[in-house]
Design a protein around this motif. Structure first.
Motif: not given
Length: 275
Positions: A9-17, A91-97, A153-160
């Motif tokens: 239940a954490v809202a995240l805003e991540l830029p789509i690659a 390139l600072g990308l990551r695959v997430v669910r 997504v572009h995910a330079q920062r770690p997921l909370p």
């Protein structure tokens, strides 16, 4: 940007690659795969040819090497690096669910097999299928992403880190043997949202929504709900046990070190403690 609501239940805003960045990362990975395949081919030939092995063994070795490089490389990298290959890392990308959470081996294997068979190589016309499906998807998902339930997504920062539930001790024994593999992710997400937003709900909604969620969870798990306990405690015990099984062993006990205050009126603040 796209908003993801995680299973905690954490809202995240991540830029789509999008396609240009993903294509660049893919080309980098192709170069790495080509170098890896060349090394494996040299090793295979240097071992089989001097031994006078049957040519059929050489064909088998070549086939295993090709499949291992095309499928094994992305699967191994995305599993070990939590959604990243060498190209994505640069390139600072990551695959997430699809809910924004980190992927595991199952997601990586699905993406790797779909990439080798449908998206890129065997039936993918060297990536044409992946490009077309990504262009038709609002989140730039190729077929492998759709099958695996993932997005890049572009995910330079770690997921909370997620908020963790602490089960009431009198329900821990009831929750321990529950077949939680039967609990779907969307229902677990609804429960987590209820727990985290409990104090923002009116008493009537707290009771009615909580009772409905308890009935849905127990129906899925095919167990009767424990009598005499409020929905907050029952649902908290279920989610706490689910987290205990899913989270890495070194991580979970750290969150349980906070003092736990429980009683007849179990408050969310005492039941869900932030990292």
């Amino acid at each position: 940007m796209a908003e993801f609501t995680t299973g905690e239940a954490v809202a995240l805003e991540l830029p789509i690659a999008r396609i240009p960045t993903r294509a660049t990362a893919f080309l980098i990975d192709v170069v790495v795969q080509a170098m890896l395949a060349a090394v494996l081919f040299v090793l295979t030939i240097s071992v089989l040819l001097p031994s006078g092995a049957d040519p059929a063994w050489l064909d088998v070795a070549v086939l295993v090497t090709v499949v291992g490089v095309l499928v094994g490389y992305p699967v191994a990298c995305e599993t070990v690096w939590r959604g990243r290959t060498f190209g994505k890392l640069l390139l600072g990308l990551r695959v997430v669910r699809a809910d924004g959470g980190p992927i595991d081996f199952r997601h990586a294997l699905t993406r790797g097999l779909a990439g080798a068979i449908v998206d890129f190589w065997m039936l993918g016309a060297f990536g044409a299928v992946a490009v077309l499906t990504s262009m038709c998807s609002p989140n730039a998902r190729r077929i492998g992403d759709v099958l695996a339930g993932t997005v890049v997504v572009h995910a330079q920062r770690p997921l909370p880190a997620p908020l963790l539930a602490v089960a009431p001790p009198w329900l821990a024994g009831w929750a321990g043997p529950l077949p939680l593999a039967m609990l779907p992710d969307d229902l677990a997400l609804a429960v987590r949202q209820y727990l985290s937003r409990f104090h923002t709900l009116t008493p009537v909604v707290q009771h009615e929504l909580g009772t409905a969620l308890v009935d849905a969870v127990c129906a899925r798990l095919q167990v009767p709900a424990p009598a005499g306990y409020p929905p907050l405690q029952i649902l908290g015990a279920v989610i706490a046990e689910r987290q205990r099984r899913v989270l890495p062993p070194p991580m979970f006990p750290v969150f349980r070190q906070a003092p736990m205050q429980v009683g007849p009126q179990l408050h969310l603040g005492s039941m869900i403690t932030p990292p």
